[in-house]
Design a protein around this motif. Structure first.
Motif, PDB file in Angstrom:
ATOM      1  N   SER A 121     -19.746  37.190   2.216  1.00 36.71           N
ATOM      2  CA  SER A 121     -18.473  37.916   1.697  1.00 36.71           C
ATOM      3  C   SER A 121     -17.999  38.385  -0.031  1.00 36.71           C
ATOM      4  N   SER A 122     -17.683  39.178   0.210  1.00 39.71           N
ATOM      5  CA  SER A 122     -16.666  38.768  -1.126  1.00 39.71           C
ATOM      6  C   SER A 122     -16.120  38.146  -1.535  1.00 39.71           C
ATOM      7  N   GLU A 123     -15.440  37.708  -0.556  1.00 39.47           N
ATOM      8  CA  GLU A 123     -14.998  36.233  -0.600  1.00 39.47           C
ATOM      9  C   GLU A 123     -14.944  35.164  -0.939  1.00 39.47           C
ATOM     10  N   GLN A 124     -16.246  35.151  -0.741  1.00 39.24           N
ATOM     11  CA  GLN A 124     -17.701  33.807  -0.928  1.00 39.24           C
ATOM     12  C   GLN A 124     -17.688  33.953  -2.464  1.00 39.24           C
ATOM     13  N   LYS A 125     -18.343  34.859  -2.716  1.00 39.77           N
ATOM     14  CA  LYS A 125     -18.478  35.780  -4.126  1.00 39.77           C
ATOM     15  C   LYS A 125     -17.656  35.495  -4.802  1.00 39.77           C
TER      16      LYS A 125
END
Length: 142
Positions: A121-125
């Motif tokens: 996800s964007s948050e994980q990236k």
């Protein structure tokens, strides 16, 4: 906590092994060694620099770097110049051909990064970027 650290250790080693194998595969059959490509990567990312600064970034001796630079100068990938104000220093920078090689190799890295992070996800990236940035800042070989 010890078990989690051991698992993290194994995951880092596995990632390193896979990444290293990928890098060796992309330079296989080329007229450059992986060490030479790493030299091109650093110069491409940071611009021209003194030999000592470049050897420090690469984690190698200036003697080892000199051998790499000699080969890269001979193939018109790097140019060597005397430092403007310090006669003892040599500055190296990429030639036009060297910049093309850098962009070609960097594009391969970008494609790999996109591939291996496509399911994050964007948050994980963002978290991964934060972690790598922090680890790189604090990485010291003792």
């Amino acid at each position: 906590m010890i078990k989690k650290m051991a698992t993290l250790n194994h995951e880092i080693i596995e990632f390193y092994d896979k990444f290293s194998a990928w890098e060796h595969d992309i330079v296989k059959g080329k007229s450059f060694s992986l060490a030479q490509i790493h030299t091109v990567e650093v110069l491409g990312a940071h611009g021209k620099m003194r030999m000592k600064a470049l050897s420090d970034k690469l984690g190698i001796t200036t003697g080892t770097l000199t051998v790499q630079v000699d080969k890269l100068v001979a193939t018109n990938i790097i140019e060597r110049h005397p430092h403007e104000t310090d006669r003892r220093s040599i500055v190296v920078e990429l030639t036009k051909l060297g910049k093309e090689l850098y962009h070609e190799h960097n594009d391969l890295h970008l494609a790999l990064t996109q591939k291996i992070t496509q399911n994050l996800s964007s948050e994980q990236k963002e978290l991964l970027l934060t972690c790598f940035t922090s680890m790189n800042r604090n990485f010291r070989i003792t």
